[in-house]
Design a protein around this motif. Structure first.
Motif, PDB file in Angstrom:
ATOM      1  N   GLY A   1       0.847  -1.201   0.000  1.00 21.04           N
ATOM      2  CA  GLY A   1       0.000   0.000   0.000  1.00 21.04           C
ATOM      3  C   GLY A   1       0.871   1.236   0.000  1.00 21.04           C
TER       4      GLY A   1
ATOM      5  N   VAL B   1     -10.390   4.893  -2.257  1.00 18.89           N
ATOM      6  CA  VAL B   1      -9.159   4.244  -2.733  1.00 18.89           C
ATOM      7  C   VAL B   1      -8.393   3.688  -1.545  1.00 18.89           C
TER       8      VAL B   1
ATOM      9  N   LYS C   1     -10.184   0.411   7.618  1.00 18.57           N
ATOM     10  CA  LYS C   1     -10.437   1.473   6.632  1.00 18.57           C
ATOM     11  C   LYS C   1     -11.894   1.947   6.665  1.00 18.57           C
TER      12      LYS C   1
ATOM     13  N   PRO D   1      -8.184  -4.189  -6.939  1.00 20.18           N
ATOM     14  CA  PRO D   1      -6.935  -3.422  -6.989  1.00 20.18           C
ATOM     15  C   PRO D   1      -6.637  -2.936  -8.406  1.00 20.18           C
ATOM     16  N   GLN D   2      -6.213  -1.706  -8.519  1.00 21.65           N
ATOM     17  CA  GLN D   2      -5.877  -1.128  -9.826  1.00 21.65           C
ATOM     18  C   GLN D   2      -4.399  -0.750  -9.840  1.00 21.65           C
TER      19      GLN D   2
ATOM     20  N   HIS E   1      -1.070   1.206  -9.919  1.00 22.90           N
ATOM     21  CA  HIS E   1      -0.887   2.563  -9.397  1.00 22.90           C
ATOM     22  C   HIS E   1      -0.921   3.605 -10.526  1.00 22.90           C
TER      23      HIS E   1
ATOM     24  N   GLY F   1      -2.168   8.793   4.877  1.00 17.30           N
ATOM     25  CA  GLY F   1      -3.311   8.848   3.965  1.00 17.30           C
ATOM     26  C   GLY F   1      -2.913   9.385   2.600  1.00 17.30           C
TER      27      GLY F   1
HETATM   28  N1  UDP Z   1      -3.360   2.160  -4.447  1.00 17.51           N
HETATM   29  C1  UDP Z   1      -3.122   1.670  -5.713  1.00 17.51           C
HETATM   30  N2  UDP Z   1      -4.031   0.791  -6.264  1.00 17.51           N
HETATM   31  C2  UDP Z   1      -5.170   0.437  -5.613  1.00 17.51           C
HETATM   32  C3  UDP Z   1      -5.417   0.969  -4.324  1.00 17.51           C
HETATM   33  C4  UDP Z   1      -4.489   1.829  -3.759  1.00 17.51           C
HETATM   34  O1  UDP Z   1      -2.110   1.996  -6.344  1.00 17.51           O
HETATM   35  O2  UDP Z   1      -5.925  -0.353  -6.147  1.00 17.51           O
HETATM   36  C5  UDP Z   1      -2.357   3.072  -3.836  1.00 17.51           C
HETATM   37  C6  UDP Z   1      -2.879   4.479  -3.635  1.00 17.51           C
HETATM   38  O3  UDP Z   1      -2.780   5.210  -4.840  1.00 17.51           O
HETATM   39  C7  UDP Z   1      -1.959   4.985  -2.528  1.00 17.51           C
HETATM   40  C8  UDP Z   1      -1.673   3.722  -1.720  1.00 17.51           C
HETATM   41  O4  UDP Z   1      -2.031   2.611  -2.537  1.00 17.51           O
HETATM   42  O5  UDP Z   1      -0.773   5.497  -3.056  1.00 17.51           O
HETATM   43  C9  UDP Z   1      -2.456   3.658  -0.436  1.00 17.51           C
HETATM   44  O6  UDP Z   1      -1.838   4.493   0.477  1.00 17.51           O
HETATM   45  P1  UDP Z   1      -2.588   5.083   1.759  1.00 17.51           P
HETATM   46  O7  UDP Z   1      -1.580   5.883   2.520  1.00 17.51           O
HETATM   47  O8  UDP Z   1      -3.830   5.789   1.348  1.00 17.51           O
HETATM   48  O9  UDP Z   1      -3.038   3.787   2.572  1.00 17.51           O
HETATM   49  P2  UDP Z   1      -2.135   2.592   3.191  1.00 17.51           P
HETATM   50  O10 UDP Z   1      -2.019   1.562   2.125  1.00 17.51           O
HETATM   51  O11 UDP Z   1      -0.793   3.159   3.548  1.00 17.51           O
HETATM   52  O12 UDP Z   1      -2.917   2.118   4.349  1.00 17.51           O
END
Ligand code: UDP
Length: 421
Positions: free
Chosen positions: A26, A233, A240, A298-299, A301, A324
């Motif tokens: 993530g 997202v 979450k 999941p998509q 990035h 976040g």
């Molecule tokens: N993200 C992604 N594809 C997805 C879902 C999330 O690339 O399908 C990326 C999103 O763009 C962000 C990261 O995963 O950069 C999530 O970071 P965030 O700090 O919001 O949450 P964490 O994963 O650290 O709990």
């Protein structure tokens, strides 16, 4: 300043080669990649060490000056985060062997997440290099905000975190909140913490350039320019709190004079993630939301900017959030955010200017705040402009520069006679 030439980054439990958005990948993955790329542009070489989860290639060059080195430790497949801790010593020994074989030494060791921190302790000692550590999340904080039915983080993790917090030369909280959590919940020394915010790549995450970008992005989702589009997202897990957005969407839909779409991007994470996803699907059915809710999974990035650009508002429902990144990415694309007022979201979102912060996870309040933006074009435009402006405070270049200054000072502290800063 003393030159920093080579940095060893440890990302033990989650490889930066894995696309973020599900499982263990993530925000940390995005952070590690973003900082390494910015450091490479400044002429610093980064080796990112991770546990091998497959047979085959051991060294991957992801860009000039950035290598990802997969180290054999435990079975070469993805295994749950809670059982991966048993291979930390094996991993640390593998990293050390690799460095010895390559006749490489590192000026700094920067570890991410507690498991990497434990691996980093013997390495930093062996190489005589300062140890910098980023937590990303903290067990004691997660346990304070546990969702009903979610599993508490184990004592072994808390003890592991304590060891790393006591030993690291400098800890990098992302925000004042995390600084306070480290101080109050873990007794971290105040003179060994430096707040450095994560960043963003503005070349990738940027507002609509005008023209048809928004309409085209919507078309690919089967949506029209008239739809009211709310986006979520992130990885799907109880923490979450996504049921808040689903319930808010159900309250909002009848109040709108146009069709609503709630687009949920991300896949399950943590052992409770699959059950949470099933629960959310059931909830959407029970609330008769039908095709108004899309679970995209999941998509990649690289696809995220287009998804943000298709949206009117990003909803962030987290019970706790160390920073976040998704909210920052949305803002950088000019998308207002309605979020729970937790952790880093309070820094990213300017309440009443670039988005709304909710003081409780109340679906009616979230629906009200979403409606205010969806029903008032002028307010939306002003929030959208403020969002993009606010995101400009952050960049990976800035994060990397602050880290570099810190690295240089730490090196100077171990060789004060050579320091020029
Ligand atoms: N993200 C992604 N594809 C997805 C879902 C999330 O690339 O399908 C990326 C999103 O763009 C962000 C990261 O995963 O950069 C999530 O970071 P965030 O700090 O919001 O949450 P964490 O994963 O650290 O709990």
């Amino acid at each position: 300043m003393l030159p920093v030439r080579r940095v060893a980054v440890l990302a033990y439990h989650s490889s930066p080669l894995t696309e973020p958005g599900s499982g263990d990948a993530g925000g940390m993955t995005v952070y590690v990649r973003g900082v390494a790329a910015a450091h490479a542009a400044a002429g610093i070489h980064t080796d990112i060490f991770t546990r091998a989860t497959s047979e085959g290639g051991r060294i991957a060059r992801i860009s000039e000056g950035v290598r990802v080195i997969s180290i054999d430790a435990g079975p070469p497949r993805v295994i749950p985060k809670h059982s991966v801790a048993q291979y930390i010593d094996e991993f640390a020994a593998g990293v050390q062997d690799f460095a010895a074989m390559q006749r490489t030494s590192y000026d700094i060791v920067h570890s991410h997440y507690w498991q990497s921190g434990l691996a980093a302790i013997p390495l930093a000692e062996r190489w005589g290099a300062p140890l910098v550590h980023s937590q990303h999340t903290l067990a004691r904080v997660k346990n304070l905000y546990l969702a009903p039915g979610d599993t508490a983080e184990p004592q072994a993790r808390i003890e592991g975190e304590e060891r790393v917090i006591n030993r690291a030369d400098v800890l990098i909280p992302s925000t004042d909140d995390e600084w306070e959590q480290l101080s109050c919940l873990y007794g971290a020394m105040h003179d060994r913490m430096k707040i450095i915010h994560p960043g963003i790549d503005h070349a990738v995450f940027k507002p609509n350039a005008g023209g048809n970008e928004r309409a085209e992005a919507r078309e690919r989702l089967g949506l029209t320019p008239e739809h009211a589009v709310i986006l979520c997202v992130g990885r799907i897990q109880p923490l979450k709190g996504l049921s808040l957005a689903v319930r808010a969407a159900a309250e909002l839909a009848p109040q709108l004079d146009r069709e609503l779409a709630l687009i949920i991007v991300g896949g399950p994470s943590t052992p409770a993630g699959e059950a949470e996803l099933a629960r959310l699907r059931r909830l959407a059915d029970d609330l008769s939301l039908g095709a108004r809710v899309q679970f995209l999974g999941p998509q990649p990035h690289g696809e995220l900017p287009e998804l943000y650009r298709a949206a009117d508002v990003l909803a962030v429902c987290s019970r706790t959030e160390s920073f976040g990144l998704a909210a920052l990415e949305a803002h950088a694309c000019g998308v207002p955010v309605v979020a729970t007022a937790v952790g880093g979201l309070k820094y990213v979102v300017h309440n009443g200017m670039s988005g709304w912060l909710l003081d409780s996870a109340d679906p009616s309040k979230m629906a009200d705040r979403l409606l205010s933006l969806l029903a008032d074009e002028r307010l939306h435009l002003s929030f959208s402009e403020a969002a993009a402006a606010s995101a400009r405070r952050f960049s990976w270049d800035r994060t990397a520069a602050e880290l570099l200054e810190l690295y240089s000072c730490l090196i100077a502290a171990s060789a004060p006679e050579a320091c020029t800063c």
